[in-house]
Write a protein that holds these residues in place. Structure first.
Motif, mmCIF file in Angstrom:
data_model
loop_
_atom_site.group_PDB
_atom_site.id
_atom_site.type_symbol
_atom_site.label_atom_id
_atom_site.label_comp_id
_atom_site.label_asym_id
_atom_site.label_seq_id
_atom_site.Cartn_x
_atom_site.Cartn_y
_atom_site.Cartn_z
ATOM 1 N N MET A 1 53.242 91.471 -26.163
ATOM 2 C CA MET A 1 54.083 91.249 -27.340
ATOM 3 C C MET A 1 53.947 89.758 -27.660
ATOM 4 N N SER A 2 53.963 89.376 -28.931
ATOM 5 C CA SER A 2 53.882 87.946 -29.220
ATOM 6 C C SER A 2 55.198 87.285 -28.805
ATOM 7 N N GLU B 1 57.129 85.334 -30.426
ATOM 8 C CA GLU B 1 58.161 85.502 -31.472
ATOM 9 C C GLU B 1 58.789 86.886 -31.362
ATOM 10 N N ASP B 2 57.924 87.877 -31.118
ATOM 11 C CA ASP B 2 58.449 89.242 -31.018
ATOM 12 C C ASP B 2 59.374 89.411 -29.814
ATOM 13 N N CYS C 1 62.709 88.508 -30.997
ATOM 14 C CA CYS C 1 63.275 89.584 -31.817
ATOM 15 C C CYS C 1 63.691 90.773 -30.949
ATOM 16 N N TRP C 2 62.839 91.067 -29.960
ATOM 17 C CA TRP C 2 63.147 92.188 -29.056
ATOM 18 C C TRP C 2 64.462 91.942 -28.319
ATOM 19 N N ARG D 1 67.194 92.665 -30.636
ATOM 20 C CA ARG D 1 67.402 94.113 -30.773
ATOM 21 C C ARG D 1 68.125 94.682 -29.552
ATOM 22 N N CYS E 1 60.189 94.000 -20.457
ATOM 23 C CA CYS E 1 58.890 93.834 -21.108
ATOM 24 C C CYS E 1 58.001 92.889 -20.303
#
Lengths: 468, 468
Positions: A38-39, A41-42, A45-46, A49, A215
């Motif tokens: 996953m990047s 940045e993601d 965001c993850w 979430r 992750c």
């Protein structure tokens, strides 16, 4: 046949090198890799979430509304009815040295050793680490990245009646992985009585199923996230600091013998004794409906919260938390000698350390300390930190201390480049210039580097490898 | 002039290598040198002459005849009236692990850190060490070779009103010498509450006047004397074990990471708590006119002696001593793996250790333990020691524990070569095979190697270098 018989019988080569650099090399490769599953940045965001999905809610409640907790009538200690978990007790610390000192304070007593475990595995030739989006009630943003496993014995024995701890089996059974590091390290010696946790990194064998709260990241991505406020939690930072590093081989202002001899000298200069006493025997601290607190509002308070969370082992509970009064500072001053960066460590007395003294950042204090106008004179090097030229700040981020025990315990971690004017080559007796290599070789053992200095070491390691 | 200006300004080379092998090389040279200022035989005669010249006399006396010592009325503790020196108190040790255990016993409490200092200097290119013929009342032969300085803070602050401690200035001032090693190490965890001493080796600057109770020896001569019973005292042996050694660079059955991870695992398996309690609260121990003793005559007794000595700081005094019941055993079993000798260490719980567990010899027990017919089953590897083929005994000598605190505390130190039949490659969980290099790298730090294992390490180092 004859030829075969003449061949000498192979001696089973069961020995191995004492120090195999392979793991350090692989970890260094991962540290320079910032593109992962996953990047980065993601990942942020993850986390956001997961925060929304968790629907967690933490409310301050009166002490009397704690469920399963009680104040012992004779001692005034705040205890869990199971006798496990942790308790809030009194503490008497006495220091004899050039100046004699004694103080009494509340302290957290949690004799259990927790497992702080990072699970790693190679994907496409790069080591990744399985990080958890973990809700801890004391974090200002509730959810941060924690190690794969962050569990006390009470957790995994399910004293609170919770669910099983995911991935624990990799850290308790030798069949599931290979140990890269496993070492006991101290936690906050001003808040905990002799607390140590087990910092473990294990490389998993076989497929690892990934639960939605977890992750895979590269160590380079973790390094990037350490540049942000309040994303990588304290437990993750301490395990990261114990990661085996390839040493640069650089020389140092002082040899290792001199470093250890200096540290022995400091340990002999102070006789420190600490013992738990009844909380009711601690003067200058009072208990009202919502807190145990210092009568002048200094140091910290012990408060109560109720937690509703869907993503934790148990869905809702109440517990006490230690809430410090204001933000802390933990800063290494750094100087280059002959081109080699050195960091100024402070051999710091914290009553709760098993060995009384460990190496701390150059400046480590709370806001109630540094807001005191007299503090700039009283705390060595504090002035250099508070008046630093922003251009000289090599690292700065606000990070949370362990959100399972501390409420809004935020520390401004800094690394500041200075000159001989701010920090002389021959510093005061309890201070010493060391290289990153020297910190790396000391953190292999217990009782040398305190938890704040370990957070900074994790940041230094990340910056060194990424070339930031 | 122009040329001069073009030459780049020399950068002051203030850095030094972190690990300079020079001292280890010089010490190794001294260790293979067995001819010194005095022949080794003459050292034994000189010790005998000092014994006669000292005219020392130690007599057992009733506890009531101790001068300056008293039993506290409320606690029953035996204390010195100065509040310094040491005391005999009660001790409660609890161990929680696979089996839970708790016991109470008397303990010596001596919070002071003593200086155990070896002064070295080069003569004819060979390092020599200044050893002291020191009378200690508990030694069976009264006088043994001790470090140059062996002094508690009470000693050198002259609490007992004695003379100044000779050569102390070399260890307290940086101007008089250069530190080769300086590290805190534990002492007997079954007899002392959290006792650590400072093990120091200093190379003297300038001429060192030699008092008649002192003589210069090579490390090779000390190695020869270690082959004899009761000549090199405990304090000398522990400092010798901390001597920097050139590592052989050999591989090992387990990497250093595995060794440290195993040790962390053991430390996590047992929760050990130890606390001092009133001596009068210890059951199964009684006090009569001459001793504090176990009602079944086990473990040890605390007795009183009067000392008349001309060669000590004070000419006569009385003091309590701890007298163990019978001779102890401390033995390393050793095996070669791929030609590299390994030693089987035992991660041993001793209540008085600061960190509860340290690495001990394979077998370490007292005679009251090993004379118990059930002990051969109960104590792992004891049978292999007691029934060893004499040809397999690589080292054996009876040595005294610290004669300033212990009376006739003699331990049979042994190193015994075994096969996989007596000691399997995969030993029980609390045992681990390590090389001498690995012991050498651990003894650089506190809290790893217990005092009995350090005596054996000093012997192994001496034998390895001399090729015995």
């Amino acid at each position: 046949m004859a030829e075969k018989r003449l061949r000498p019988r192979a001696i089973p080569a069961i020995l191995r090198p004492r120090n195999d650099p392979t793991d350090a090399t692989r970890l260094a490769q991962s540290t320079v890799t910032t593109s992962g599953v996953m990047s980065t940045e993601d990942v942020v965001c993850w986390l956001e979430r997961r925060r929304l999905a968790g629907k967690s809610c933490v409310l301050r409640i009166p002490l009397a509304e704690l469920v399963g907790w009680r104040f012992d009538e004779s001692t005034g200690n705040l205890e869990h009815s199971s006798g496990r978990f942790f308790s809030v007790e009194g503490y008497r610390v006495s220091v004899e040295g050039e100046v004699s000192e004694q103080w009494l304070q509340p302290i957290l007593n949690q004799p259990e050793i927790a497992v702080l475990g990072l699970l790693v595995q190679e994907f496409n030739g790069i080591l990744h680490v399985l990080m958890q989006a973990k809700m801890e009630p004391g974090n200002c943003n509730l959810i941060q990245l924690s190690p794969t496993v962050q569990a006390t014995r009470s957790n995994y024995l399910k004293v609170h009646g919770g669910a099983a701890v995911r991935y624990l089996e990799y850290f308790t059974s030798q069949d599931r992985g290979r140990v890269i590091v496993d070492i006991l390290q101290s936690e906050q010696g001003t808040w905990f009585d002799r607390k140590v946790n087990r910092n473990i990194i294990v490389e998993a064998k076989g497929d690892v199923p990934v639960h939605e709260d977890f992750c895979w990241l590269t160590f380079g991505q973790l390094g990037q996230l350490l540049q942000h406020d309040n994303i990588v939690n304290m437990d993750a930072r301490t395990v990261l600091s114990c990661m085996p590093m390839s040493e640069t081989g650089s020389a140092a202002l002082h040899s290792d013998v001199e470093l250890l001899a200096w540290f022995t000298g400091v340990r002999c200069r102070y006789a420190v004794r600490a013992e738990r006493i009844p909380l009711s025997a601690v003067p200058h601290w009072t208990r009202d409906e919502v807190a145990i607190r210092h009568i002048e509002g200094r140091h910290f308070a012990v408060v109560a919260v109720s937690v509703n969370a869907e993503s934790r082992e148990t869905a809702s509970w109440t517990q006490p938390l230690l809430e410090p009064c204001g933000e802390g500072i933990a800063c290494f001053l750094t100087r280059e000698f002959d081109g080699v960066p050195h960091y100024l460590v402070h051999a710091s007395i914290e009553g709760g350390f098993v060995n009384a003294i460990e190496l701390a950042p150059t400046v480590q204090c709370t806001s109630s300390d540094y807001k005191d106008p007299a503090a700039r004179d009283r705390i060595p090097f504090l002035d250099a930190v508070l008046s630093a030229n922003p251009k000289c700040i090599q690292y700065q981020a606000v990070q949370s201390e362990e959100g399972g025990r501390f409420l809004n315990a935020q520390t401004r971690y800094m690394v500041i480049g200075v000159t001989g004017r701010e920090a002389p080559t021959v510093p005061p007796p309890d201070y010493f210039w060391v290289t990153r290599d020297q910190l790396t070789s000391l953190v292999k053992h217990s009782s040398y580097i305190n938890i704040q200095a370990r957070t900074l070491l994790a940041c230094l390691n990340a910056m060194a490898n990424s070339g930031v």
